[in-house]
Write an enzyme that holds these catalytic residues in place. Structure first.
Site, PDB file in Angstrom:
ATOM      1  N   GLY A 178     134.441 -12.312  74.544  1.00 40.03           N
ATOM      2  CA  GLY A 178     133.190 -12.044  75.245  1.00 40.03           C
ATOM      3  C   GLY A 178     132.015 -12.557  74.447  1.00 40.03           C
ATOM      4  O   GLY A 178     132.121 -13.521  73.697  1.00 40.03           O
ATOM      5  N   CYS A 179     130.897 -11.891  74.584  1.00 40.30           N
ATOM      6  CA  CYS A 179     129.667 -12.298  73.908  1.00 40.30           C
ATOM      7  C   CYS A 179     129.856 -12.313  72.392  1.00 40.30           C
ATOM      8  O   CYS A 179     130.292 -11.336  71.804  1.00 40.30           O
ATOM      9  CB  CYS A 179     128.551 -11.325  74.281  1.00 40.30           C
ATOM     10  SG  CYS A 179     127.036 -11.573  73.348  1.00 40.30           S
TER      11      CYS A 179
END
Length: 188
Positions: A21-22
């Site tokens: 993810g981020c």
């Protein structure tokens, strides 16, 4: 290649590259672990050379937001990194982590040698066998390709922006989970 300067006295220094993810989230988590020397946010697994954040944010370059972790195997091993990785993101959602949606937010392990590949395959198989997440893991395992370091403003983002709403609502809970579950693995 997972060891740096493999012919020197630094054979205990290795690289792991993870996308969960981020990269603001994953960087913040892994910076806290004992044995982690450095964490670089960046881009891997795509086709565009020297991609920018703006380009990869479109999802069209094929890159994942990822982190490159330099770690000391005398203090932490690759399997422990995987344990933390799987405990601090959702490996069952395809191309998504929370509100972050797109191929750039996929869950992927980029292995640097056959040992990392085998450990990753075995670890995912065990998690699926134990039905740890109640769903099948979609995390891909791929050979590491060129890693592009992200722009400077992404580095150490959480620690420089803890009061920003994304940090407060998305990253801080991950840090709290890390501290609760892995207290014995944290830097002193």
């Amino acid at each position: 290649m997972s060891t740096l300067n493999s012919n020197s006295n630094q054979d205990h220094i290795q690289i792991a590259t993870l996308a969960g993810g981020c990269f603001w989230c994953t960087e913040a988590v892994f910076l806290n672990l004992e044995g982690v020397i450095s964490v670089q946010p960046g881009y891997i697994g795509g086709t565009t050379e020297n991609p920018t954040y703006k380009e990869i944010s479109t999802g069209l370059t094929g890159h994942a937001e990822a982190i490159e972790i330099k770690f000391d195997t005398r203090k932490i091993d690759f399997e422990t990194l995987l344990e933390v990785f799987f405990a601090t993101h959702d490996p069952t959602t395809l191309n998504r982590q929370g509100a972050d949606v797109g191929t750039q937010y996929r869950s992927e392990i980029f292995y640097h040698d056959d040992n990392q590949k085998q450990i990753s395959e075995n670890y995912i198989a065990q998690l699926n066998l134990e039905n740890t997440f109640g769903k099948s893991i979609v995390t891909k395992i791929s050979k590491a390709s060129r890693f592009y370091v992200a722009e400077d403003y992404h580095k150490n983002y959480y620690n420089r922006n803890t009061s920003q709403s994304y940090c407060t609502y998305v990253i801080t809970p991950k840090i709290n989970k890390l501290k609760e579950k892995f207290q014995d693995k944290l830097k002193k």
